[in-house]
Scaffold this motif. Structure first.
Motif, mmCIF file in Angstrom:
data_model
loop_
_atom_site.group_PDB
_atom_site.id
_atom_site.type_symbol
_atom_site.label_atom_id
_atom_site.label_comp_id
_atom_site.label_asym_id
_atom_site.label_seq_id
_atom_site.Cartn_x
_atom_site.Cartn_y
_atom_site.Cartn_z
ATOM 1 N N ARG A 195 1.109 -1.567 -0.008
ATOM 2 C CA ARG A 195 -0.271 0.235 -0.110
ATOM 3 C C ARG A 195 0.632 1.153 0.010
ATOM 4 O O ARG A 195 1.198 1.863 -0.666
ATOM 5 C CB ARG A 195 -0.701 -0.144 0.801
ATOM 6 C CG ARG A 195 -2.110 1.127 0.943
ATOM 7 C CD ARG A 195 -2.258 2.279 2.169
ATOM 8 N NE ARG A 195 -1.609 1.834 3.554
ATOM 9 C CZ ARG A 195 -1.617 2.333 4.518
ATOM 10 N NH1 ARG A 195 -3.071 2.830 4.576
ATOM 11 N NH2 ARG A 195 -1.034 3.223 5.558
ATOM 12 N N HIS A 253 -1.585 4.129 -6.860
ATOM 13 C CA HIS A 253 -2.779 3.276 -6.748
ATOM 14 C C HIS A 253 -3.355 4.474 -7.626
ATOM 15 O O HIS A 253 -3.576 5.484 -7.348
ATOM 16 C CB HIS A 253 -3.177 2.743 -5.476
ATOM 17 C CG HIS A 253 -2.423 2.625 -4.068
ATOM 18 N ND1 HIS A 253 -1.867 0.471 -4.561
ATOM 19 C CD2 HIS A 253 -1.480 2.526 -3.472
ATOM 20 C CE1 HIS A 253 -1.042 0.366 -3.990
ATOM 21 N NE2 HIS A 253 -0.677 1.532 -3.066
ATOM 22 N N TRP A 285 -8.240 2.067 3.241
ATOM 23 C CA TRP A 285 -7.835 0.769 3.079
ATOM 24 C C TRP A 285 -5.907 0.724 4.663
ATOM 25 O O TRP A 285 -6.118 2.069 5.117
ATOM 26 C CB TRP A 285 -6.824 1.420 1.932
ATOM 27 C CG TRP A 285 -5.728 2.812 1.660
ATOM 28 C CD1 TRP A 285 -5.905 3.834 2.974
ATOM 29 C CD2 TRP A 285 -5.104 3.266 0.814
ATOM 30 N NE1 TRP A 285 -5.001 5.201 2.393
ATOM 31 C CE2 TRP A 285 -5.029 4.800 1.079
ATOM 32 C CE3 TRP A 285 -4.608 2.556 -0.148
ATOM 33 C CZ2 TRP A 285 -3.521 5.145 0.035
ATOM 34 C CZ3 TRP A 285 -3.665 3.983 -1.106
ATOM 35 C CH2 TRP A 285 -3.484 4.832 -0.512
ATOM 36 N N SER A 336 -5.307 -3.051 -8.446
ATOM 37 C CA SER A 336 -5.964 -2.737 -8.834
ATOM 38 C C SER A 336 -6.947 -3.422 -10.484
ATOM 39 O O SER A 336 -5.560 -3.498 -10.856
ATOM 40 C CB SER A 336 -6.319 -1.044 -9.123
ATOM 41 O OG SER A 336 -6.152 0.176 -8.491
ATOM 42 N N ASN A 346 -10.964 -1.532 -7.682
ATOM 43 C CA ASN A 346 -9.823 -0.906 -6.666
ATOM 44 C C ASN A 346 -10.464 -2.248 -6.025
ATOM 45 O O ASN A 346 -11.211 -2.193 -4.798
ATOM 46 C CB ASN A 346 -10.184 0.127 -5.704
ATOM 47 C CG ASN A 346 -9.569 1.193 -6.230
ATOM 48 O OD1 ASN A 346 -10.046 2.411 -6.779
ATOM 49 N ND2 ASN A 346 -7.886 1.730 -7.211
ATOM 50 N N PHE A 387 -8.854 -2.723 -2.438
ATOM 51 C CA PHE A 387 -7.502 -2.309 -0.983
ATOM 52 C C PHE A 387 -8.072 -2.643 -0.167
ATOM 53 O O PHE A 387 -9.212 -3.357 0.465
ATOM 54 C CB PHE A 387 -8.472 -0.736 -0.983
ATOM 55 C CG PHE A 387 -7.881 0.390 -1.404
ATOM 56 C CD1 PHE A 387 -7.278 0.287 -2.575
ATOM 57 C CD2 PHE A 387 -8.656 0.741 -2.119
ATOM 58 C CE1 PHE A 387 -6.148 1.123 -3.414
ATOM 59 C CE2 PHE A 387 -8.431 2.751 -2.692
ATOM 60 C CZ PHE A 387 -6.857 2.539 -3.978
#
Ligand code: FES
Ligand SMILES: [Fe+2]
Length: 351
Positions: free
Chosen positions: A11, A16, A35, A235, A249, A251
């Protein structure tokens, strides 16, 4: 000792995709994501689009509560107000005089797609590699968001991503939705950690119908089939005949076995002379179909218990699981090296 968290690493250190420029056209427009137990907000404010953690600098309240909307960045707790990322009102004079700023996150554009990172390990262009030109072309064809869909997947994010990367399950899980396209064996193209799948439609009647209406949309040059672009790590961007595009997405949530799923359906530009209703009918049908597909995917992903996913190579991979294998190889490469680097750094720090 702090242990290496692979998901947090992915992350924090990667870019992203979070929206298309057409989603935030006006001052005040915002989108909110979640997230790892934290928020991410992108906000059109003060003539620019900024990304931040959605936390007020006074005593840490969340500023925006909705998924999408239009608002001034005013904290609902004590009224501190921010403009273009800087405290601008509603606060005591000493705080205003200090030039308090929101905690902004790095942003970068690939044409009209906005990407956000926390502490990016590479430039966006380096991360995207060979998929960047494809994304640029697509971004220029998009004319706005038609549908915003948020869902909760009760599975680890890796399970949800892998599910989106292989077509073997379509006949079992989506017989009345995606399965009707009868997608044929597709071609995989690998661009570093990203991958692209393009597959012709086996349903000739659907292919003929889509080809005939594609002249009404800004889809010139689009792939005449089903296209799915995976952007490592979380993604996907997919389309049928380039008539509309779906951004997805996956997440990770803070708790294991939980994924924050967000999808957007982007419409392409409608050409002058298109018959009344053809565009809205097509976009509405695509949005409904996508929502059904995602609900079916969420239901089947729940079958894989939390914490059981592994990045090991698949024991008996099918040809259609090549992108899953590629994902796992990328995952191993991107997390193992960092894990070693972090433990070395920690042992040096503790020496
Ligand atoms: S926490 Fe935001 S104004 Fe107090
Ligand atoms: Fe699926």
């Amino acid at each position: 000792m702090q242990t290496f968290d692979a998901t947090r690493h992915l992350r924090d250190r990667f870019w992203h995709p979070v929206c298309h420029r057409s989603e935030l056209p006006a001052e005040g427009d915002y989108l909110r994501f979640e997230w790892l137990g934290e928020d991410l907000v992108v906000h059109h404010d003060g003539g620019r689009i900024l990304a931040f953690d959605n936390l007020c600098r006074h005593r840490g309240a969340r500023i925006f509560g909705g998924d999408v909307g239009n608002a001034v960045a005013t904290c609902p707790y004590h009224g501190w107000t921010y403009r273009a990322g800087r405290l601008a009102g509603g606060a005591p004079e000493p705080a205003l005089a200090c030039g308090v700023q929101l905690r902004e996150l790095p942003t970068a554009w690939c044409a009209d797609f906005l990407f956000v990172a926390i502490d990016p390990a590479a430039s966006l262009q380096a991360q995207l590699g060979g998929v960047a030109p494809m994304l640029e072309d697509i971004s220029f064809q998009l004319a706005g968001r038609h549908d915003f869909n948020r869902a909760h997947y009760e599975c680890d994010w890796q399970v949800a991503v892998e599910n989106a990367l292989e077509p073997d399950h379509i006949g079992f899980v989506h017989p009345q939705s995606l399965g009707k396209l009868d997608l044929q064996d597709g071609d995989n193209a690998f661009h570093g950690i990203n991958s692209v799948w393009s597959a012709p439609l086996g349903s000739r009647s659907t292919a003929r119908r889509l080809a005939s209406i594609s002249r009404f949309f800004g889809a010139q040059g689009a792939y005449q089939g089903y296209l799915s672009i995976y952007l490592f790590p979380f993604s996907m961007l997919s389309s049928t005949f380039g008539l509309s595009y779906s951004m997805q997405n996956f997440f990770p949530a803070a708790a294991p076995g939980s994924t924050h799923f967000t999808s957007r359906l982007y419409q392409t530009a409608v050409q002058p002379g298109a018959p009344d209703g053809v565009a809205s009918t097509m976009f509405n049908a695509s949005a409904a179909m996508n929502r059904q597909v995602f609900a079916e995917d969420a239901a089947v992903c729940r079958l894989v218990p939390a914490g059981t996913w592994t990045s090991e190579a698949l024991p008996w991979p099918t040809a259609a699981e090549a992108k899953v294998e590629h994902f796992r190889a990328s995952y191993r490469a991107q997390t193992a090296a960092q894990s070693v680097a972090q433990s070395v750094a920690q042992s040096v720090a503790h020496a």
